[in-house]
Design a protein around this motif. Structure first.
Motif, PDB file in Angstrom:
ATOM      1  N   ALA A  42       0.798  -1.222   0.000  1.00  0.00           N
ATOM      2  CA  ALA A  42       0.000   0.000   0.000  1.00  0.00           C
ATOM      3  C   ALA A  42       0.830   1.271   0.000  1.00  0.00           C
ATOM      4  CB  ALA A  42      -0.931   0.007   1.212  1.00  0.00           C
ATOM      5  N   ASN A  62      -2.168  -8.676  -7.534  1.00  0.00           N
ATOM      6  CA  ASN A  62      -2.221  -7.516  -6.649  1.00  0.00           C
ATOM      7  C   ASN A  62      -1.040  -6.571  -6.909  1.00  0.00           C
ATOM      8  OD1 ASN A  62      -2.943  -5.848  -4.474  1.00  0.00           O
ATOM      9  ND2 ASN A  62      -1.639  -7.002  -3.071  1.00  0.00           N
ATOM     10  N   GLU A  63       0.160  -7.134  -6.972  1.00  0.00           N
ATOM     11  CA  GLU A  63       1.346  -6.307  -7.203  1.00  0.00           C
ATOM     12  C   GLU A  63       1.321  -5.723  -8.613  1.00  0.00           C
ATOM     13  OE1 GLU A  63       5.130  -8.276  -6.966  1.00  0.00           O
ATOM     14  OE2 GLU A  63       6.223  -6.394  -7.122  1.00  0.00           O
ATOM     15  N   LYS A  66      -0.870  -2.783  -8.658  1.00  0.00           N
ATOM     16  CA  LYS A  66      -0.279  -1.641  -7.961  1.00  0.00           C
ATOM     17  C   LYS A  66       0.792  -0.953  -8.801  1.00  0.00           C
ATOM     18  CE  LYS A  66      -2.356  -2.168  -3.943  1.00  0.00           C
ATOM     19  NZ  LYS A  66      -3.134  -1.197  -3.233  1.00  0.00           N
TER      20      LYS A  66
END
Ligand code: FES
Length: 116
Positions: A42, A62-63, A66
């Motif tokens: 985050a 997820n990465e 991001k």
């Protein structure tokens, strides 16, 4: 131990188990990586660049999400990137440390000016 991570610019190298995150490997190597989110992908404070030949486990969705927009720059979140073999990772300069160094250099310069 079947992974090995070399950190730049220090050159420190550490052997780790497959699946260890780069963040944990850095800590095992005695390096300090400033983070705010505690490894939850985050804060982005743990970003590192890795050489193209670095052996990491496939990036998780997820990465990837991001890091959207940074594809092809070999940037990884060290709290998410997991070691699969030999890895070379460059730790960017700590922005806080860089700011302090700039201030100290400026103070030293101002003191030199006053002496002359
Ligand atoms: S530790 Fe916050 S993004 Fe990795």
């Amino acid at each position: 131990m079947n992974g090995e991570v070399r950190f730049l610019p220090s050159g420190k190298t550490v052997k780790v188990r497959r699946g260890t995150t780069l963040l944990d490997a850095a800590r095992q190597a005695g390096l300090t990586i400033r983070t705010r989110c505690g490894g939850k992908a985050a804060c982005f404070m743990c970003k590192m660049s890795v050489t193209p030949d670095s052996e990491l486990l496939p990036i998780a969705d997820n990465e990837r999400h991001k890091l959207a927009g940074l594809e092809g720059e070999h940037i990884r979140l060290s709290c998410q990137a997991r070691v699969a073999g030999k890895v070379t990772a460059e730790i960017p300069p700590d922005p806080l440390r860089s700011a302090v160094e700039r201030l100290l250099a400026k103070q030293a310069e101002e003191q030199d000016d006053k002496l002359w």
